[in-house]
Design an enzyme around this catalytic site. Structure first.
Site, PDB file in Angstrom:
ATOM      1  N   LYS A  72       0.843  -1.200   0.000  1.00  0.00           N
ATOM      2  CA  LYS A  72       0.000   0.000   0.000  1.00  0.00           C
ATOM      3  C   LYS A  72       0.874   1.245   0.000  1.00  0.00           C
ATOM      4  CE  LYS A  72      -0.223   0.487   5.035  1.00  0.00           C
ATOM      5  NZ  LYS A  72       0.674   1.645   5.110  1.00  0.00           N
ATOM      6  N   ASP A  89      -2.171  -1.238  10.978  1.00  0.00           N
ATOM      7  CA  ASP A  89      -2.379  -1.242   9.527  1.00  0.00           C
ATOM      8  C   ASP A  89      -3.170  -2.456   9.047  1.00  0.00           C
ATOM      9  OD1 ASP A  89      -1.191   1.156   8.848  1.00  0.00           O
ATOM     10  OD2 ASP A  89       0.776   0.283   8.464  1.00  0.00           O
ATOM     11  N   GLY A 123       4.304  -6.348   6.075  1.00  0.00           N
ATOM     12  CA  GLY A 123       4.029  -7.282   7.164  1.00  0.00           C
ATOM     13  C   GLY A 123       2.572  -7.292   7.566  1.00  0.00           C
ATOM     14  N   SER A 145       0.026  -6.462   5.625  1.00  0.00           N
ATOM     15  CA  SER A 145      -0.736  -7.064   4.532  1.00  0.00           C
ATOM     16  C   SER A 145      -0.599  -8.582   4.550  1.00  0.00           C
ATOM     17  CB  SER A 145      -0.261  -6.497   3.189  1.00  0.00           C
ATOM     18  OG  SER A 145      -1.142  -6.856   2.151  1.00  0.00           O
ATOM     19  N   CYS A 171      10.689  -3.740   5.550  1.00  0.00           N
ATOM     20  CA  CYS A 171      10.943  -2.471   6.251  1.00  0.00           C
ATOM     21  C   CYS A 171      10.910  -1.276   5.296  1.00  0.00           C
ATOM     22  CB  CYS A 171      12.293  -2.501   6.975  1.00  0.00           C
ATOM     23  SG  CYS A 171      12.398  -3.777   8.239  1.00  0.00           S
ATOM     24  N   GLY A 207       7.919   0.618   4.706  1.00  0.00           N
ATOM     25  CA  GLY A 207       6.833   1.556   4.952  1.00  0.00           C
ATOM     26  C   GLY A 207       5.656   1.367   4.023  1.00  0.00           C
ATOM     27  N   MET A 208       5.551   0.180   3.404  1.00  0.00           N
ATOM     28  CA  MET A 208       4.448  -0.104   2.481  1.00  0.00           C
ATOM     29  C   MET A 208       3.474  -1.133   3.045  1.00  0.00           C
ATOM     30  SD  MET A 208       6.034   0.060  -1.357  1.00  0.00           S
ATOM     31  CE  MET A 208       7.396  -1.079  -1.123  1.00  0.00           C
ATOM     32  N   GLY A 209       3.578  -1.385   4.346  1.00  0.00           N
ATOM     33  CA  GLY A 209       2.616  -2.267   4.994  1.00  0.00           C
ATOM     34  C   GLY A 209       2.750  -3.723   4.630  1.00  0.00           C
TER      35      GLY A 209
END
EC number: 2.7.1.148
Length: 283
Positions: free
Chosen positions: A11, A137, A103, A105, A97, A99-101
Site C-alpha cells: 500500500k 495497519d 508485514g 498485509s 521495512c 513503509g508499504m505495509g
C-alpha cells in the site's frame, strides 16, 4: 480442502495527516491509502501435527512468533481452539521495512486464508478485532483498495472512486524506525494534509485536484533524518513525475504518472541511483 492462496498487496499513502495525540500515547491519524499490484502471496494448508509451520523464500524474515503471519495464525488457533496444525508459506516480494505495509498485509492475507481453511465464517468486525491485536495497519489491509483510515487504524471507510495510475516505487537501502519518527512529532508545528479534500478529489475523478491535495505530515521529519529521501523525490520530479511523495514514515518514495511512457522515464532516471525500483499500478 486444498491449499488456499491469498495475495497481500503493498500500500501507499496518498495522504497522511496527524490530527493530534491521544491520552493513550497514540496519535490520531487520518489517511488515504491505496493498494498497488506489488504483492506477497500467502499459501496455507492443513498439517497433521498440531503446530504452526511457517516458511518463506526470504531468509531475512523470522518464521516464529516474531512474524505477523505467525501471530495471526496463533491468535486464530487459540481463539477458536483449532486442534490441528497449519503450514504457511510466505512468498515475499514486497520490500522488507519499506513503509508499504508488507508485514501487515501478510497478516491480513493470513487471516483471510485461515478463515477459509478452518471455515471460521468470521465477520468483517471479527477480522478487524483480530487484526488490531497484530498492528494498526492490518484492518485496512484486510480489505485493501482505496480507503480513508482514521483513529489508530481501526476505522476503514472505502472511497467511492478509483485512482488508475502508474506508480514508481523506490526503496532506499536504509530503514527508518516508525517509533522514532512518531516520537519527534510536534502537533503544534507539523504540516497538515487536507484529507477530506483529497477524498473528494478521488470521488470526483479530478486528478489535478488529487495532486494538489496529496501530502504526508511525517515527510519533513523523516527527510530531516534521511536527506536522501528528498534527493529521490527531486530525481523523480525532474524526470517528469506528476508528484513524488514519501509513503508512511518512510523510507520508500513513490511517484504517480498518468502514462506508462512517463513512468518508464522516471524508472530510467533512477538507474544507478537506487537499487530497488519498482514500476507498478494502483489496484
Amino acid at each position: 480442502m486444498t491449499a488456499i492462496i491469498e495475495r497481500a498487496p503493498a500500500k501507499i499513502n496518498l495522504g497522511l495527516d496527524i490530527q493530534g495525540k491521544r491520552p493513550d500515547g497514540y496519535h490520531d491519524l487520518s489517511m488515504v491509502l491505496v493498494s498497488v499490484d506489488l504483492c506477497d502471496y500467502i499459501t496455507v494448508d492443513h498439517l497433521e501435527e498440531d503446530r504452526i509451520l511457517l516458511t518463506s523464500n526470504c531468509p531475512r524474515l523470522p518464521i516464529n512468533e516474531h512474524n505477523d503471519v505467525y501471530k495471526a495464525a496463533y491468535l486464530l488457533k487459540e481463539r477458536f481452539q483449532i486442534s490441528t496444525g497449519v503450514s504457511i508459506f510466505l512468498d515475499k516480494r514486497v520490500p522488507v521495512c519499506a513503509g508499504m505495509g508488507g508485514g501487515s498485509s501478510d497478516a491480513a492475507a493470513a487471516i483471510r486464508a485461515l478463515n477459509q481453511l478452518w471455515q471460521l465464517k468470521l465477520s468483517p468486525r471479527q477480522m478487524i478485532d483480530i487484526g488490531m491485536q497484530i498492528g494498526s495497519d492490518v484492518p485496512y489491509c484486510l480489505f485493501a483498495g482505496c480507503a480513508q483510515v482514521t483513529g489508530k487504524g481501526e476505522v476503514v471507510k472505502p472511497i467511492n472512486g478509483r485512482l488508475s495510475s502508474w506508480v514508481v516505487l523506490v526503496k532506499p537501502e536504509f530503514g527508518i524506525s516508525t517509533r522514532t519518527i512518531f516520537w519527534d512529532i510536534d502537533c503544534e508545528t507539523i504540516s497538515r494534509v487536507p484529507i477530506e479534500d483529497l477524498v473528494s478529489a478521488i470521488e470526483a475523478g479530478d486528478y489535478q485536484r488529487l495532486l494538489a491535495t496529496m501530502g504526508n505530515s511525517l515527510e519533513d521529519i523523516s527527510i530531516a533524518k534521511r536527506p536522501f529521501i528528498q534527493k529521490v523525490k527531486d530525481k523523480m520530479l525532474q524526470s517528469g513525475a506528476d508528484i513524488a511523495l514519501m509513503t508512511g514514515s518512510g523510507p520508500t518514495v513513490f511517484a504517480l504518472c498518468q502514462t506508462e511512457k512517463q513512468a518508464n522515464r522516471v524508472v530510467n532516471s533512477l538507474k544507478g541511483f537506487c537499487k530497488e525500483v519498482y514500476k507498478v499500478r494502483t489496484l
